[in-house]
Design an enzyme around this catalytic site. Structure first.
Site, PDB file in Angstrom:
ATOM      1  N   CYS A 400     -71.524 -29.620  33.917  1.00  0.00           N
ATOM      2  CA  CYS A 400     -71.937 -30.898  33.465  1.00  0.00           C
ATOM      3  C   CYS A 400     -70.920 -31.987  33.034  1.00  0.00           C
ATOM      4  O   CYS A 400     -70.998 -33.183  33.263  1.00  0.00           O
ATOM      5  CB  CYS A 400     -73.244 -30.872  32.804  1.00  0.00           C
ATOM      6  SG  CYS A 400     -72.886 -29.887  31.221  1.00  0.00           S
ATOM      7  N   HIS A 540     -76.087 -30.697  27.125  1.00  0.00           N
ATOM      8  CA  HIS A 540     -76.015 -31.498  28.465  1.00  0.00           C
ATOM      9  C   HIS A 540     -75.159 -32.739  28.410  1.00  0.00           C
ATOM     10  O   HIS A 540     -75.490 -33.518  27.687  1.00  0.00           O
ATOM     11  CB  HIS A 540     -77.302 -31.435  29.359  1.00  0.00           C
ATOM     12  CG  HIS A 540     -77.084 -32.031  30.528  1.00  0.00           C
ATOM     13  ND1 HIS A 540     -76.629 -31.472  31.556  1.00  0.00           N
ATOM     14  CD2 HIS A 540     -77.483 -33.292  30.995  1.00  0.00           C
ATOM     15  CE1 HIS A 540     -76.544 -32.236  32.813  1.00  0.00           C
ATOM     16  NE2 HIS A 540     -77.262 -33.328  32.417  1.00  0.00           N
TER      17      HIS A 540
END
Length: 668
Positions: A400, A540
Site C-alpha cells: 500500500c 494502511h
C-alpha cells in the site's frame, strides 16, 4: 482312495469354487479369487460385458482379451471399462444369476440352487429384476451422494450414516458393514475431489437434476471460486461474489481434502491468499474492493476504467528511474508529477457525483482521518482555498505504501513494483548514508525511553528492514517512507492516527507514521519543494489528493505552462492544536530548529489565519494521465446522459394564450 472319498473331495472343490464366486461379487475377496470362478459364471454375466469373442472384454490399454468377470486386465492391471455395463444392478443374488440361455425349468433350478447357497451367508436373494433404483438408499448430508442402505459411511466423503447412528441407540451395531456392490467396487471409487462434493456417480436419469443441484449449491460455488483463482478464471470468482458469497471465507481441512490439490490449497486460506500466492492481480483487486479499503460496493478508479493507459503510465514511470552517481548512489525519478482530481467532476449531477466518489474514495479512511481529533480538513480557511483532501481507495496487499505514492503522483497503482524495486536498490546501494541517519534516529528515540540498543541489535534490525523491501507484499516501515522520499526527490507529508485499532476497536499499538519525511541526503536544489501527501489508518496507507480549482483545463496538455499559471493546494504543517508535525530522521542539531528545516525543504507559508502550510504545486499532467482521466470521466458522463430525458423540453408557440414570454412568473 475310495470312490466315495473322491466324490466327497470333488463336491467340496465345487462348493469352494462357488463360494469364492459369491465372495468376489460381494467384495470380500481379491481379484485372484474372482478369477477362480470365471468359467463357472461366464454365462451368467454374458449380457453385462462388451461384445467380444467368447464374451471376453478387450483391454483399452494393451488390447488383451480378459475373462468377463475380471475387474482388471491380467496383463497391465488396467481397470475394466464400464461402457455397456449397468453398474447400478445389484449383482448379488437372482439379478446376476439368470442368463439368457437359461429358460424354463433349467432357470428355476439354477435360481433355487444359488438360493440354497446364499442361506449360510445370510444374504437374501432379491427378486429377479431387482435393481439399485428399487432400494431405499440414504443420501449423505455432506456431499449428497446416495449410498447403499447397509453402508455405515458415505462411499465418497466418509461421513456417517445418520440412520445407522440413530439405530445404534436401539439395537446393537452390526459386526461388519454390508458388502459393497459392483456400483461401489474398487474400480468405481476414485479419489475424492471437487466433482464429488455434490454427488458421486448417478444414474443417467438423475444426471441433469444432480448437475442443477450442484450449480445451486453454495459450497460447490465456493470451491469452484477457489479453483478459479488458481486457474486464473475470474468468472468463477465473480459468480461466487454475485451469489452473496463472503470473500473472507477460509478453507476448512475437509474442503482442502475435497479439492485434492495439496500443493495449491491450505486450510485457513481465503481467496485473497490464493490470489496473492498465484499472482492474480485482477482477481485480487476485485476481492480487495469487497473486503478492504472502501467497504462494500464496487471500486472504479481511473486505472480500472482505462487499463491500457494505466499500463502505459507505469511503463513511463519505469523509464524515468535513474541512478545518481557520487557519494550517495541512490535511484531517483527524473520528473515531478502531482495527481489531483479533475475539476470537471463538479459539472456532473449530484447523484452521479455521489456515485463517482463512492467508487473512487476510501470512505472508511476518510472518516478515520476526519474523526475527533481531525488530522485532515480541520482548517476551514484552507478548505476555502480549494485544499480539501480526499482519500483514494488503495489496495491492501502489503504494497500500500508504494501504491499510495504512485497514486499521489500519477494516479495509478504500482503494479509493476517499480517504486519498490527502486527502494530496495537504494537501501542496498546507498546503505552507508541511510544507515547512519537511521541509526542516529533510532538511538535518539530509544534514549527518550531510557533504553540504549547495541550495535548488533541495530544491524540485525537494519538487515530485516532491507530484506522486507525486496519482498513484494511485505509491510513497510518508517525507514522505507524516508528512503522513498529520496527516490521521489520530494518531501512526503503523512497524516495518520496515533493508535492502530483492531476490527473490534481494541488498541493494538502506537502508530508513529504521522509527520514529514524530507530527502535530507540530497542537495535541496536537486529536489522539488512540492510535497506528496499520504494518510495512514488501521495499518494502511492511502493517497490524499485535492480537487483542482475550476478553470479552463485545455492548457494541462501543454507541458510548458508558465510557472505563475500553475494551481496550488495548501497542506497544513501543524495539527489542529497548532503543534508542529514531527519531522523524522533529523539529527539533534536539526531538531533544535525543525521549523527552519521545513522552510528550507518546503515552500512554506503562513495563511491569514496563522496556519503554517506547505504549498503543493499541481503540475501539468502528462498526456497519458490526462487521457486516462478523460476516459474515466466519460464513463460518468454517459451515466449522467442516461438519467436525463431522451427528448428536449417542448417549447410553447409564440401565440399561446396561456403563457406570456415577457413576464413568466416563477410558478409558471
Amino acid at each position: 482312495m475310495s470312490e466315495e472319498a473322491q466324490n466327497e473331495a470333488s463336491t467340496k472343490t465345487a462348493s469352494l469354487a462357488l463360494d469364492a464366486d459369491l465372495g468376489a461379487d460381494c467384495g470380500t475377496h481379491s481379484d485372484a479369487s474372482t478369477n477362480v470362478s470365471q468359467t463357472h459364471l461366464s454365462q451368467m454375466t454374458a449380457s453385462s460385458v462388451p461384445p467380444g469373442e467368447n464374451g471376453k472384454w478387450s483391454c483399452e490399454v494393451c488390447t488383451y482379451e480378459n475373462f468377463p468377470l475380471s475387474r482388471k486386465c491380467t496383463m497391465c492391471r488396467a481397470p475394466k471399462p464400464l461402457l455397456g455395463e449397468d453398474i447400478f444392478k445389484l449383482q448379488d443374488g437372482a439379478s446376476a444369476l439368470p442368463a439368457p440361455d437359461l429358460c424354463g425349468e433349467e432357470a428355476d433350478a439354477e435360481v433355487d440352487c444359488v438360493a440354497e447357497r446364499l442361506k449360510p451367508l445370510r444374504i437374501s436373494s432379491p427378486p429377479a429384476q431387482a435393481s439399485a433404483s428399487a432400494l431405499n438408499k440414504w443420501s449423505c448430508s455432506t456431499c449428497t451422494y446416495e449410498n447403499w442402505p447397509k453402508t455405515l459411511k458415505c462411499a465418497m466423503c466418509g461421513s456417517g450414516n445418520p440412520a445407522a447412528a440413530a439405530g445404534a441407540a436401539v439395537a446393537p451395531r452390526c459386526a461388519s458393514p454390508a458388502p459393497p456392490s459392483p456400483g461401489e467396487s474398487r474400480t468405481s471409487r476414485a479419489p475424492v475431489g471437487i466433482n464429488d462434493i455434490c454427488g458421486g456417480p448417478q444414474a443417467p436419469h438423475e444426471a441433469d437434476g444432480r448437475r442443477c443441484k450442484r450449480r445451486n449449491n453454495a459450497d460447490w460455488i465456493w470451491l469452484q471460486a477457489c479453483l478459479g483463482v488458481v486457474e486464473g478464471d475470474a468468472r468463477r470468482v465473480e459468480a461466487y461474489l454475485a451469489t452473496g458469497g463472503d470473500p473472507a471465507r477460509a478453507l476448512t481441512p475437509h474442503e482442502v481434502a475435497l479439492l485434492n490439490r495439496a500443493s495449491a490449497f491450505d486450510a485457513g486460506h481465503t481467496l485473497v491468499h490464493l490470489a496473492i500466492r498465484f499472482q492474480r492481480q485482477d482477481i485480487l483487486s476485485a476481492l480487495l474492493a469487497r473486503i478492504s479499503g472502501g467497504g462494500p460496493g464496487l471500486k472504479r478508479s481511473p486505472s480500472f476504467v482505462a487499463p491500457d493507459l494505466a499500463q502505459a503510465i507505469r511503463r513511463h514511470v519505469a523509464q524515468q528511474v535513474r541512478r545518481k552517481k557520487g557519494s550517495f548512489p541512490a535511484k531517483y525519478l527524473a520528473e515531478f508529477c502531482t495527481f489531483s482530481l479533475p475539476a470537471e467532476t463538479e459539472e456532473l449531477p449530484a447523484a452521479i457525483q455521489e456515485q463517482l466518489f463512492s467508487e473512487l474514495l476510501d470512505r472508511e479512511a476518510q472518516r478515520a482521518l476526519e474523526a475527533d481529533p481531525p488530522r485532515i480538513n480541520w482548517s476551514a480557511e484552507l478548505a476555502g482555498l480549494g485544499s480539501r483532501l480526499h482519500a483514494l481507495w488503495n489496495r491492501s496487499a502489503g504494497d500500500c505504501l508504494p501504491d499510495a505514492l504512485c497514486q499521489a503522483a500519477y494516479g495509478v497503482f504500482d503494479r509493476g513494483n517499480t517504486l519498490r524495486a527502486a527502494l530496495a536498490d537504494t537501501l542496498a546501494a546507498a546503505q552507508r548514508g541511510l544507515f547512519e541517519r537511521w541509526q542516529a534516529w533510532e538511538r535518539l528515540q530509544a534514549q527518550r525511553l531510557a533504553y540504549a540498543p547495541d550495535d548488533a541489535q541495530l544491524r540485525s534490525e537494519w538487515a530485516r528492514l532491507a530484506a522486507a523491501a525486496t519482498r513484494p507484499g511485505t509491510p513497510l516501515h518508517q525507514l522505507h517512507v524516508f528512503a522513498l522520499a529520496h527516490v521521489l526527490r520530494r518531501p512526503v507529508v503523512v497524516y495518520g492516527v496515533d493508535v492502530v485499532n483492531s476490527f473490534r476497536g481494541e488498541a493494538l499499538g502506537y502508530a508513529r507514521f504521522q509527520g514529514v519525511y524530507l530527502p535530507l541526503l540530497w542537495e535541496p536544489e536537486f529536489c522539488s519543494k512540492s510535497p506528496l501527501c499520504l494518510g495512514y489508518t488501521r495499518g494502511h496507507f492511502s493517497a490524499l489528493v485535492p480537487v483542482e480549482p475550476f478553470a479552463p483545463r485545455h492548457a494541462y496538455i501543454c507541458r510548458e505552462r508558465p510557472a505563475d499559471a500553475e494551481d496550488s493546494a495548501f497542506l497544513p504543517l501543524t495539527d489542529c492544536d497548532g503543534e508542529l508535525l514531527p519531522v523524522h530522521f533529523l539529527t539533534c542539531d536539526e531538531m533544535a530548529d525543525a521549523e527552519g528545516v521545513l522552510r528550507r525543504w518546503l515552500s512554506a507559508c503562513v495563511t491569514a489565519g496563522g496556519v503554517l502550510a506547505a504549498r503543493q504545486t499541481l503540475h501539468a499532467r502528462p498526456l497519458l494521465v490526462a487521457q486516462m482521466l478523460e476516459e474515466w470521466l466519460n464513463h460518468y458522463r454517459r451515466l449522467a446522459q442516461q438519467t436525463r430525458g431522451p427528448f428536449p423540453p417542448r417549447l410553447q408557440p409564440a401565440g399561446a394564450a396561456d403563457f406570456s414570454s415577457d413576464a413568466d412568473t416563477d410558478e409558471e
